[in-house]
Design a protein around this motif. Structure first.
Motif, PDB file in Angstrom:
ATOM      1  N   ILE A 292      28.942 -13.275  47.512  1.00 31.16           N
ATOM      2  CA  ILE A 292      27.814 -14.146  47.175  1.00 31.16           C
ATOM      3  C   ILE A 292      27.152 -13.664  45.890  1.00 31.16           C
ATOM      4  CG2 ILE A 292      25.479 -14.850  47.888  1.00 31.16           C
ATOM      5  CD1 ILE A 292      26.633 -14.820  50.810  1.00 31.16           C
ATOM      6  N   HIS A 293      26.919 -12.364  45.782  1.00 32.09           N
ATOM      7  CA  HIS A 293      26.299 -11.817  44.562  1.00 32.09           C
ATOM      8  C   HIS A 293      27.159 -12.079  43.339  1.00 32.09           C
ATOM      9  CE1 HIS A 293      23.516  -8.751  46.788  1.00 32.09           C
ATOM     10  NE2 HIS A 293      23.137 -10.005  46.941  1.00 32.09           N
TER      11      HIS A 293
ATOM     12  N   MET B 104      26.534 -19.538  39.800  1.00 33.54           N
ATOM     13  CA  MET B 104      26.353 -20.443  40.937  1.00 33.54           C
ATOM     14  C   MET B 104      24.980 -20.204  41.559  1.00 33.54           C
ATOM     15  SD  MET B 104      28.876 -20.933  44.251  1.00 33.54           S
ATOM     16  CE  MET B 104      30.237 -21.549  43.277  1.00 33.54           C
ATOM     17  N   SER B 105      24.356 -21.260  42.062  1.00 31.14           N
ATOM     18  CA  SER B 105      23.062 -21.097  42.723  1.00 31.14           C
ATOM     19  C   SER B 105      23.256 -20.329  44.030  1.00 31.14           C
ATOM     20  CB  SER B 105      22.416 -22.450  43.014  1.00 31.14           C
ATOM     21  OG  SER B 105      23.056 -23.083  44.105  1.00 31.14           O
ATOM     22  N   SER B 106      22.191 -19.717  44.519  1.00 26.22           N
ATOM     23  CA  SER B 106      22.291 -18.933  45.753  1.00 26.22           C
ATOM     24  C   SER B 106      22.703 -19.810  46.929  1.00 26.22           C
ATOM     25  CB  SER B 106      20.976 -18.211  46.044  1.00 26.22           C
ATOM     26  OG  SER B 106      19.924 -19.148  46.209  1.00 26.22           O
ATOM     27  N   GLY B 107      22.143 -21.007  47.024  1.00 25.32           N
ATOM     28  CA  GLY B 107      22.485 -21.909  48.116  1.00 25.32           C
ATOM     29  C   GLY B 107      23.951 -22.309  48.102  1.00 25.32           C
ATOM     30  N   GLU B 108      24.462 -22.621  46.912  1.00 21.47           N
ATOM     31  CA  GLU B 108      25.875 -22.985  46.791  1.00 21.47           C
ATOM     32  C   GLU B 108      26.777 -21.812  47.144  1.00 21.47           C
ATOM     33  OE1 GLU B 108      26.260 -26.248  43.268  1.00 21.47           O
ATOM     34  OE2 GLU B 108      25.610 -24.239  42.658  1.00 21.47           O
TER      35      GLU B 108
END
Length: 62
Positions: free
Chosen positions: A20-21, A28-32
């Motif tokens: 994710i990081h 990329m956005s955190s939600g995506e």
């Protein structure tokens, strides 16, 4: 609502966080990023699942 979530080891959880990081570092956005990694885990997870209950607060209001 009761649902089954993949039971991940600490190492699997850490790998997911690192992925994710990296996705976020790549723009990329955190939600995506979270949605993508969660989807990948659901598709490939071979281990057990844990039961989780989510309560909708709106249902409690009368």
């Amino acid at each position: 609502m009761i649902t089954g979530l993949p039971a991940l080891t600490h190492e699997q959880q850490q790998a997911a966080v690192e992925r994710i990081h990296q996705l976020m570092a790549d723009g990329m956005s955190s939600g995506e990023a979270i949605a993508l990694v969660a989807s990948e885990i659901r598709e490939t997870h071979q281990g057990g699942h844990i039961a989780v209950r989510f309560e909708d607060e709106d249902d409690d209001k009368a």
